[in-house]
Design an enzyme around this catalytic site. Structure first.
Site, PDB file in Angstrom:
ATOM      1  N   GLU A 473       0.852  -1.219  -0.132  1.00 55.30           N
ATOM      2  CA  GLU A 473       0.172   0.234  -0.147  1.00 55.30           C
ATOM      3  C   GLU A 473       0.370   0.909   0.187  1.00 55.30           C
ATOM      4  O   GLU A 473       0.752   1.989  -0.713  1.00 55.30           O
ATOM      5  CB  GLU A 473      -0.806   0.285   1.098  1.00 55.30           C
ATOM      6  CG  GLU A 473      -2.324  -0.619   1.136  1.00 55.30           C
ATOM      7  CD  GLU A 473      -2.424  -1.707  -0.040  1.00 55.30           C
ATOM      8  OE1 GLU A 473      -3.328   0.193  -0.681  1.00 55.30           O
ATOM      9  OE2 GLU A 473      -3.320  -2.418  -0.949  1.00 55.30           O
ATOM     10  N   HIS A 476       1.339   2.256  -3.265  1.00 52.90           N
ATOM     11  CA  HIS A 476       0.837   3.288  -4.078  1.00 52.90           C
ATOM     12  C   HIS A 476       0.632   4.378  -3.549  1.00 52.90           C
ATOM     13  O   HIS A 476       0.706   5.524  -3.908  1.00 52.90           O
ATOM     14  CB  HIS A 476      -0.663   2.408  -3.389  1.00 52.90           C
ATOM     15  CG  HIS A 476      -1.502   1.157  -4.586  1.00 52.90           C
ATOM     16  ND1 HIS A 476      -1.059   1.322  -6.140  1.00 52.90           N
ATOM     17  CD2 HIS A 476      -1.798  -0.355  -4.337  1.00 52.90           C
ATOM     18  CE1 HIS A 476      -1.809  -0.204  -6.417  1.00 52.90           C
ATOM     19  NE2 HIS A 476      -2.105  -0.581  -5.321  1.00 52.90           N
TER      20      HIS A 476
END
Length: 685
Positions: A473, A476
């Site tokens: 994550e 991202h």
């Protein structure tokens, strides 16, 4: 009433007014934002001056500031910290938001100006980034109905609104099933085999549900997966597993089976109005894969090797099963339990012995350290700043600096709670750009995980799989924070869906490097660095289980593609279709798809990954090939390679065509062999 969403957002850094906002503020705020956005677009469409890039394309990218910011805040809160009142607001507003967005792209006068610019002399001579913006906006209009026949536009807009309502209901149904279901461990035997950290998380889950002296297993992944891994109670493992895979598949108000059929029918009608045979055909035009056949071909290239690898893993698990005197055949609810036994015996790797080296705060420091070495970023936590209130006490805020300048704000939200949907995701509260009415826009990026929170005063120890999720994550997040483009439409993660997972999956590689583990993985009690022998065992064991993981994942991609490649859905039994599709590819009985249709948020909470769940493996071809560039350089932090990575992957957004950006970084197209090697699948190819 005073509406904080419509007043200036005067919190430090321009953060959303979390503390002052109530669910009832959103409806009037959206109405005002819709009106303002329509007025801005009408002014562009009715401009008496000839259409130019500046007065049409750039102006369109700049419009809707208020609507976009309110919508980002609303969507993020609905996922990260919802409530019954906010869920009711979401059900009411989702079709209205979708209808507004549809009307934007159905504006014929506006589309005519955009079309004229793109096909003009000026359009042919635009700079690369300006041309890219014009092409992407033009395609957005086409794909959202601008060329739909006049007599069909009203129906198309209705489809968009209906899909928004159904998708919202789907997501809320899954969350309700996850929230309401509890396995209470009321006696000592029901807790057999569970290590201390799992028991602590179970106590915290029970306390959240009003039983301070109880133990609760929930359908949050951070709760149910450890239970399936360690519980010696096979009967309870089956109960938990069955509940986990059947979310949304029960009679009653949270039944998603007919919702899915309704969604599929509307998607097919939408695709047909665009002139495509199936929704999969329509969806993949704007992907790197371009066609369902290309996506399916990649999946099938890995499917048989994955099954063969799973077969070798199953042999080890069956030997362990027999050694532990279980005579029944290996079932999906047994896999994680015996996989852990094999890790302990075969690789001398005990999760309970590994976790003490992976304290959450140190792993956050590790990912920050990687970003610092690769990209020159530094992170400073913002605490006790006047006027800063986030949406939940567990949430943390960081300033992100580069070369002495504030580059971004990073929101870190790591713990599971009943108000938060499952899974892990990155979100944006504000997207980077330099074309705004407010000038340079500093991005605000959030990472959301669902780790089990330890009781007060105890360390938050996470598994190595959780470490990989944390880094994923964060990849991202870096894609959003490092964005360096002019236009918001091209910024950060606004790239092809089968390219957006490249920056995230690539970041996972650094979590397994010896340099990162030896520097940051330290025992939470003694401070001793993780032993080199344990690092070697972690790395050696990292491929074990890849057969199971890849079979799970590929099975879900193939059922997704099969479902969205149909054109008729009358009388469809989605659960029977899923079982038939799995049988047709020879799904091993010991495994199960990563997602069952009725709980498959990627497919039905919105259309982002519909007919596109394959994107993780498509991106895996890229990320494994990309990391080999560092291995070829002989340094996981090679300066020249890191600069190319920054310039062409993490900061370029969609300002460069994705395939061209990858070639600029790597010097060639990606090779699939790197993915097969690193996933332990190459031996059987």
């Amino acid at each position: 009433m005073h509406n904080p969403l419509l007043a200036p957002w005067n919190a430090p850094y321009g953060l959303p007014p979390f503390a002052a906002t109530q669910p009832e503020h959103f409806a009037p705020a959206f109405e005002a934002a819709f009106a303002e956005h329509r007025a801005e677009l009408d002014a562009i469409a009715r401009n008496p001056e000839p259409a130019t890039f500046a007065n049409t394309i750039a102006a369109f990218d700049r419009a809707g500031w208020k609507f976009v910011r309110i919508n980002e805040m609303f969507g993020n809160l609905a996922a990260a910290h919802t409530s019954p009142a906010l869920e009711a607001a979401e059900r009411d507003l989702a079709p209205k938001i979708a209808t507004h967005q549809s009307a934007v792209y159905m504006n014929q006068a506006l589309f005519a100006r955009i079309d004229r610019v793109l096909n003009s002399i000026e359009g042919a001579s635009l700079s690369a980034e300006d041309r890219r913006l014009a092409e992407r906006i033009h395609l957005d209009f086409v794909r959202q109905g601008a060329r739909i026949a006049t007599d069909q536009r009203e129906r198309y807009a209705a489809i968009v609104g209906e899909l928004a309502s159904l998708s919202t209901q789907f997501s809320q149904n899954v969350l309700k099933d996850e929230t309401d279901w509890v396995l209470w461990l009321d006696d000592e035997s029901s807790r057999a085999g569970l290590p201390a950290d799992v028991l602590n998380a179970a106590r915290a889950a029970a306390a959240e549900r009003g039983r301070a002296d109880g133990y609760a297993i929930t359908l949050s992944r951070s709760s149910v997966v450890p239970f399936l891994t360690f519980s010696t109670r096979r009967d309870l493992r089956k109960i938990a597993f069955d509940a986990w895979v059947s979310r949304g598949a029960h009679d009653g108000p949270t039944d998603n089976r007919q919702l899915i059929v309704a969604i599929l029918k509307l998607r097919q009608e939408q695709a047909a109005l665009h002139g495509y045979a199936t929704f999969a055909d329509f969806q993949l035009v704007d992907r790197m894969a371009k066609t369902p056949e290309a996506a399916r071909a990649l999946m099938l290239q890995a499917w048989e090797p994955a099954k063969a690898t799973l077969g070798r893993e199953a042999a080890l698990l069956n030997a362990s099963r027999i050694a532990h005197d279980q005579r029944e055949a290996l079932e999906p609810w047994d896999w994680r339990f015996y996989e852990e036994k094999v890790r302990q015996s075969h690789f001398k790797l005990d999760d309970a012995a590994v976790k003490p080296y992976f304290e959450l705060d140190r792993m956050i420091a590790a990912m920050f350290g990687v970003a610092g070495r690769l990209f020159g970023l530094s992170f400073k936590e913002v605490t006790q700043a006047p006027g800063i209130q986030l949406y939940h006490p567990d949430v943390r805020l960081f300033e992100v600096h580069r070369e002495g300048q504030l580059k971004a704000l990073f929101i870190s939200d790591n713990f599971a709670r009943s108000s938060k949907r499952g899974g892990a995701w990155m979100s944006s509260y504000r997207v980077q750009g330099r074309n705004s009415v407010h000038g340079e826009v500093i991005p605000i990026v959030g990472n959301h995980n669902n780790f089990a929170k330890a009781p007060a005063g105890q360390p938050n120890l996470i598994s190595f799989d959780d470490v990989r999720t944390l880094f994923h994550e964060f990849g991202h997040g870096l894609h959003g924070m490092l964005s360096n483009v002019r236009y918001e439409r091209l910024a950060g993660t606004n790239v092809y869906q089968d390219y957006v997972e490249l920056p995230s999956q690539l970041m996972e590689h650094w979590a397994t490097t010896t340099e990162v583990l030896t520097e940051y993985a330290r025992h939470y009690q003694t401070g001793e660095p993780i032993p080199a022998a344990l690092v070697e065992r972690i790395q050696a064991a990292s491929r074990f289980g890849s057969g199971f993981e890849n079979v799970q994942y590929i099975a879900s991609t193939l059922t997704d593609l099969a479902l969205h490649s149909r054109s008729r859905f009358d009388g469809l039994d989605v659960m029977a279709f899923e079982q038939d599709a799995l049988a047709s590819i020879g799904m091993p009985r010991e495994a199960h798809p990563m997602h069952r249709f009725t709980g498959f948020r990627h497919l039905f909470s919105d259309a982002s990954y519909a007919a596109g769940y394959y994107v993780y493996m498509w991106a895996a071809v890229l990320d494994n090939d990309a990391f080999e560039a560092f291995e070829e350089a002989g340094d996981a932090f090679d300066v020249a390679t890191a600069k190319r990575l920054h310039d062409y992957i993490y900061s370029a957004g969609s300002s460069i065509e994705s395939a061209d950006a990858y070639r600029a970084f790597r010097g060639r197209d990606a090779n699939v062999e790197a993915m097969l090697r690193k996933r332990g699948l190459v031996a059987t190819v």
